[in-house]
Design a protein around this motif. Structure first.
Motif, PDB file in Angstrom:
ATOM      1  N   PRO A  20       0.833  -1.206   0.000  1.00 23.93           N
ATOM      2  CA  PRO A  20       0.000   0.000   0.000  1.00 23.93           C
ATOM      3  C   PRO A  20       0.867   1.256   0.000  1.00 23.93           C
ATOM      4  O   PRO A  20       2.042   1.209   0.389  1.00 23.93           O
ATOM      5  N   SER A  21       0.307   2.370  -0.419  1.00 29.63           N
ATOM      6  CA  SER A  21       1.092   3.615  -0.471  1.00 29.63           C
ATOM      7  C   SER A  21       0.231   4.797  -0.050  1.00 29.63           C
ATOM      8  O   SER A  21      -0.995   4.781  -0.192  1.00 29.63           O
ATOM      9  N   VAL A  22       0.915   5.818   0.487  1.00 28.44           N
ATOM     10  CA  VAL A  22       0.285   7.096   0.846  1.00 28.44           C
ATOM     11  C   VAL A  22       1.186   8.201   0.322  1.00 28.44           C
ATOM     12  O   VAL A  22       2.360   8.295   0.709  1.00 28.44           O
ATOM     13  N   ASN A  23       0.654   9.039  -0.565  1.00 32.77           N
ATOM     14  CA  ASN A  23       1.452  10.104  -1.174  1.00 32.77           C
ATOM     15  C   ASN A  23       0.627  11.382  -1.315  1.00 32.77           C
ATOM     16  O   ASN A  23      -0.610  11.320  -1.460  1.00 32.77           O
ATOM     17  N   VAL A  24       1.318  12.504  -1.286  1.00 31.90           N
ATOM     18  CA  VAL A  24       0.645  13.775  -1.538  1.00 31.90           C
ATOM     19  C   VAL A  24       0.257  13.825  -3.010  1.00 31.90           C
ATOM     20  O   VAL A  24       1.109  13.675  -3.891  1.00 31.90           O
ATOM     21  N   SER A  25      -1.021  14.023  -3.289  1.00 36.22           N
ATOM     22  CA  SER A  25      -1.506  14.000  -4.667  1.00 36.22           C
ATOM     23  C   SER A  25      -1.857  15.378  -5.199  1.00 36.22           C
ATOM     24  O   SER A  25      -1.837  15.604  -6.409  1.00 36.22           O
ATOM     25  N   GLU A  26      -2.160  16.323  -4.289  1.00 39.04           N
ATOM     26  CA  GLU A  26      -2.608  17.638  -4.774  1.00 39.04           C
ATOM     27  C   GLU A  26      -2.497  18.681  -3.662  1.00 39.04           C
ATOM     28  O   GLU A  26      -2.777  18.397  -2.493  1.00 39.04           O
ATOM     29  N   LEU A  27      -2.083  19.874  -4.056  1.00 34.11           N
ATOM     30  CA  LEU A  27      -2.132  21.033  -3.166  1.00 34.11           C
ATOM     31  C   LEU A  27      -3.360  21.839  -3.574  1.00 34.11           C
ATOM     32  O   LEU A  27      -3.302  22.710  -4.450  1.00 34.11           O
ATOM     33  N   ALA A  28      -4.471  21.511  -2.958  1.00 33.59           N
ATOM     34  CA  ALA A  28      -5.753  22.097  -3.351  1.00 33.59           C
ATOM     35  C   ALA A  28      -5.929  23.480  -2.734  1.00 33.59           C
ATOM     36  O   ALA A  28      -5.060  23.987  -2.015  1.00 33.59           O
ATOM     37  N   ASP A  29      -7.077  24.091  -3.022  1.00 32.61           N
ATOM     38  CA  ASP A  29      -7.332  25.455  -2.551  1.00 32.61           C
ATOM     39  C   ASP A  29      -7.314  25.566  -1.029  1.00 32.61           C
ATOM     40  O   ASP A  29      -6.796  26.531  -0.479  1.00 32.61           O
ATOM     41  N   SER A  30      -7.888  24.555  -0.363  1.00 33.46           N
ATOM     42  CA  SER A  30      -8.004  24.656   1.099  1.00 33.46           C
ATOM     43  C   SER A  30      -7.482  23.423   1.821  1.00 33.46           C
ATOM     44  O   SER A  30      -7.707  23.262   3.011  1.00 33.46           O
ATOM     45  N   SER A  31      -6.794  22.536   1.103  1.00 34.65           N
ATOM     46  CA  SER A  31      -6.315  21.310   1.757  1.00 34.65           C
ATOM     47  C   SER A  31      -5.141  20.714   1.016  1.00 34.65           C
ATOM     48  O   SER A  31      -4.935  20.962  -0.179  1.00 34.65           O
ATOM     49  N   ILE A  32      -4.361  19.943   1.764  1.00 34.83           N
ATOM     50  CA  ILE A  32      -3.328  19.092   1.162  1.00 34.83           C
ATOM     51  C   ILE A  32      -3.946  17.707   1.017  1.00 34.83           C
ATOM     52  O   ILE A  32      -4.330  17.085   2.009  1.00 34.83           O
ATOM     53  N   ASN A  33      -4.071  17.231  -0.214  1.00 28.78           N
ATOM     54  CA  ASN A  33      -4.748  15.964  -0.465  1.00 28.78           C
ATOM     55  C   ASN A  33      -3.742  14.825  -0.592  1.00 28.78           C
ATOM     56  O   ASN A  33      -2.702  14.970  -1.247  1.00 28.78           O
ATOM     57  N   PHE A  34      -4.097  13.704   0.029  1.00 28.83           N
ATOM     58  CA  PHE A  34      -3.261  12.499  -0.005  1.00 28.83           C
ATOM     59  C   PHE A  34      -3.964  11.402  -0.803  1.00 28.83           C
ATOM     60  O   PHE A  34      -5.176  11.178  -0.652  1.00 28.83           O
ATOM     61  N   ALA A  35      -3.185  10.725  -1.648  1.00 29.60           N
ATOM     62  CA  ALA A  35      -3.689   9.551  -2.373  1.00 29.60           C
ATOM     63  C   ALA A  35      -3.399   8.322  -1.516  1.00 29.60           C
ATOM     64  O   ALA A  35      -2.248   7.920  -1.369  1.00 29.60           O
TER      65      ALA A  35
END
Length: 270
Positions: free
Chosen positions: A212-227
């Motif tokens: 399994p993996s956990v990675n930063v996928s996006e620097l969104a407008d109001s959040s740091i999103n993780f995949a």
């Protein structure tokens, strides 16, 4: 009396002329039917020993049975003295008329044959095709039956299945579960990854390989999103999905990591 004698003579002539042919035709039909049953039974046993797919077994045996029966009927008709060539011409004309009337059904039949030959899926597989996602319940000559996640029965024509795109989630024996989790910009990325990964490793239904993996996928407008990407067996997909979503929320709350949500700010003009 004279009329009766005439009819008796005609009856005797008919029996003498056609009796042997009729008896021969009956014998051919009885013996032929027995032979066909033996052939089908032997073929079924051979397929069972070779571990043929059950749907493929039924499809091929039905096809062989009908072909042999049609061949037997032609032989019986020929024994009775009927012109087989003329009969075949009539049968071909009738077949053409039926074929024109049932073009869609013939297309579905051809699709069923292609599915049985190339086997893009089998009973029990989780597939997506023609806008339908579901587990294959049965593969028939004209249609494929799927059970959707909502436990609905979807019946899809084989013609469309054979000519369209098919996604088989079961073929590789494992499937990736895609989940997006967002945190506040003020939170620690490394700590968040450790917390989310601990949720995946604690779930016994998450496969160790692929890891399994956990990675930063996006620097969104109001959040740091993780995949968040665990792998699971196809039959465990929804269990892993729901447990991971819930587990990530509980673990993040326990670690004091904030998940952002919409805020309404009111500015008062003095």
């Amino acid at each position: 009396m004279e009329n009766a004698e005439i009819w008796i003579d005609k009856g005797i002539d008919f029996i003498i002329t056609y009796g042997p042919k009729l008896i021969g035709a009956i014998l051919i039909f009885v013996i032929g039917s027995w032979v066909i049953n033996k052939i089908i039974r032997a073929s079924r046993n051979a397929m069972s020993k070779s571990k043929y797919d059950e749907s493929l077994q039924r499809f091929l045996l039905n096809l062989a049975s009908w072909a042999l029966k049609i061949f037997l009927i032609i032989i019986v008709i020929s024994q009775l003295g009927v012109n087989v060539t003329a009969f075949a011409a009539v049968l071909a004309a009738a077949g053409l008329a039926v074929g024109l009337a049932l073009q869609g059904s013939l297309s579905n039949f051809a699709g069923g044959v292609l599915i049985m030959i190339f086997r893009p899926y089998k009973i029990g597989d989780l597939i997506e095709a023609q806008g339908v996602l579901g587990a294959v319940k049965e593969i028939e000559i004209f249609t494929t039956k799927l059970i959707t996640p909502q436990n609905k029965l979807a019946i899809v024509p084989n013609g469309a299945m054979a000519n369209g795109n098919i996604i088989n989630y079961t073929a590789e024996g494992k499937i990736r579960v895609d989940i997006e989790i967002g945190i506040d910009y003020g939170e620690d990325i490394k700590k968040t990854k450790e917390v989310l990964m601990s949720v995946l490793t604690a779930n016994e239904k998450v496969l160790k390989e692929p890891a399994p993996s956990v990675n930063v996928s996006e620097l969104a407008d109001s959040s740091i999103n993780f995949a968040v990407r665990p792998f699971a067996k196809p039959e465990d997909y929804w269990d892993v999905y729901f447990r991971t979503v819930e587990g990530c929320k509980v673990a993040l709350d326990k670690a004091g990591i904030e998940i952002p949500y919409p805020h309404l700010q009111i500015l008062k003009k003095e």
